[in-house]
Design an enzyme around this catalytic site. Structure first.
Site, PDB file in Angstrom:
ATOM      1  N   TYR A   1     -68.196 -10.685  22.447  1.00  0.00           N
ATOM      2  CA  TYR A   1     -67.650  -9.345  22.611  1.00  0.00           C
ATOM      3  C   TYR A   1     -68.824  -8.375  22.545  1.00  0.00           C
ATOM      4  O   TYR A   1     -69.264  -7.978  21.473  1.00  0.00           O
ATOM      5  CB  TYR A   1     -66.612  -9.068  21.526  1.00  0.00           C
ATOM      6  CG  TYR A   1     -66.002  -7.689  21.576  1.00  0.00           C
ATOM      7  CD1 TYR A   1     -65.741  -7.058  22.787  1.00  0.00           C
ATOM      8  CD2 TYR A   1     -65.649  -7.017  20.407  1.00  0.00           C
ATOM      9  CE1 TYR A   1     -65.173  -5.794  22.835  1.00  0.00           C
ATOM     10  CE2 TYR A   1     -65.073  -5.760  20.433  1.00  0.00           C
ATOM     11  CZ  TYR A   1     -64.839  -5.152  21.650  1.00  0.00           C
ATOM     12  OH  TYR A   1     -64.274  -3.899  21.692  1.00  0.00           O
TER      13      TYR A   1
ATOM     14  N   ASP B   1     -65.577 -10.411  26.827  1.00  0.00           N
ATOM     15  CA  ASP B   1     -65.611  -9.021  27.254  1.00  0.00           C
ATOM     16  C   ASP B   1     -67.065  -8.580  27.146  1.00  0.00           C
ATOM     17  O   ASP B   1     -67.558  -8.283  26.059  1.00  0.00           O
ATOM     18  CB  ASP B   1     -64.706  -8.183  26.344  1.00  0.00           C
ATOM     19  CG  ASP B   1     -64.776  -6.701  26.644  1.00  0.00           C
ATOM     20  OD1 ASP B   1     -65.526  -6.305  27.568  1.00  0.00           O
ATOM     21  OD2 ASP B   1     -64.097  -5.926  25.949  1.00  0.00           O
TER      22      ASP B   1
END
Length: 251
Positions: free
Chosen positions: A105, A144
Site C-alpha cells: 500500500y 494500491d
C-alpha cells in the site's frame, strides 16, 4: 494459480458489504489486501483452508495490509526490511520456492503534495528492496500503488496532470520499476483500454459514470512472462472505493 488484490478501505466495513461472498466465490490461491484499517484482535475471519498474515499500522484505524493464502510460505517479512522504517503496516512479503509475493500500500502524496518527498524516498527504497528479492527468485508485486501510470489510466488525464497520483515524479518512479525488468500485467494483455479503472471518488455518480483511476496493479517479473495467463479488473464488485484486480499464473 489465481491471485487477487483489493484495497478494501477498511476490512470491517467491507465485510458488511459482501467481502466474504466475493472471497468464497473466487476461491483464489492468494488474496492480498490493502488499507485494512484495524489493529490485532479487532476482527476474526473464519477462512477455512487459508493462512492469514496481517501487518498493522501503529496508528489506529489507518493503513494496514494482509494476505490470505492457501499455501504456507517458506518465510514472511513485514515492511521493507532495513530500507525504510514502516510504522504504517504497508508491506507484507511471502517467500515461496518459485517466487516472492508482495502486497503493498504505497503512501499517497496527499492532495497538496506535502508527502511527495516521503513518497519519493519510499519509491526508491521499495525498488531497492524488490531488486534484492529478485536476485534470488522472481517477484510478484500487487497492491494500491497510488499512481496512474499512463494517460489512459485516468479518465481526465489532462485535467489531472500534476495532481497527486499523476505527477511526473510518481509516474517516473513507476517507469524506473518497469524498466528494471517488470511487467504491468493488465497492460500486458490490454495495452489500449482507456476505460478500465480500479478507484473512484465517493462523490455522487462518479463511479456510475466511470470517472476513475487505475492505481491498483499486479506487477510481475519478466522472468515469469511465459507463465502469465490472464489479468483482470472486477469493476462490478463494490464494497470499497477500489475494486479487486486479478492475476492468473501457470505455476
Amino acid at each position: 494459480m489465481k491471485f487477487i488484490s483489493w484495497n478494501v478501505n477498511g476490512i470491517r466495513a467491507c465485510v458488511k458489504k459482501g467481502f466474504l461472498d466475493y472471497f468464497h466465490e473466487e476461491e483464489a490461491d492468494f488474496f492480498c489486501l490493502q488499507e485494512t484499517k484495524l489493529q490485532a484482535g479487532q476482527i476474526e475471519l473464519d477462512l477455512k483452508g487459508y493462512h492469514q498474515y496481517w501487518n498493522y499500522a501503529e496508528k489506529k484505524g489507518y493503513s494496514g495490509t494482509a494476505i490470505f493464502t492457501k499455501k504456507e510460505p517458506l518465510a514472511v517479512t513485514y515492511g521493507l526490511g532495513e530500507e525504510i522504517e514502516d510504522l504504517e503496516g504497508r508491506v507484507i512479503t511471502l517467500e515461496y520456492e518459485e517466487f516472492h509475493l508482495i502486497t503493498m500500500y504505497t503512501p499517497n502524496a496527499k492532495r497538496d503534495l506535502t508527502r511527495l518527498g516521503y513518497r519519493m524516498l519510499w519509491e526508491e527504497a521499495a525498488r531497492r528492496y524488490i531488486s534484492q528479492l529478485e536476485e534470488s527468485k522472481p517477484v510478484i508485486l500487487c497492491g494500491d500503488l497510488n499512481v496512474a501510470h499512463q494517460p489512459n489510466d485516468v479518465r481526465n488525464d489532462r485535467a489531472n496532470i500534476g495532481n497527486a497520483g499523476f505527477t511526473d515524479q510518481e509516474r517516473g518512479k513507476f517507469n524506473r520499476l518497469l524498466d528494471a525488468g517488470y511487467l504491468d500485467s493488465f497492460r500486458y494483455f490490454y495495452p489500449d483500454h482507456d476505460d478500465a479503472f480500479t478507484w473512484w471518488s465517493y462523490m455522487a455518480k462518479v463511479r456510475e459514470r466511470n470517472i476513475g483511476w487505475r492505481i491498483d496493479y499486479f506487477i510481475v517479473s519478466k522472468q515469469l512472462e511465459e507463465k502469465i495467463k490472464d489479468a483482470g479488473i472486477d469493476s462490478h464488485i463494490y464494497g470499497s472505493d477500489h475494486c479487486p484486480v486479478k492475476l492468473e499464473l501457470e505455476i
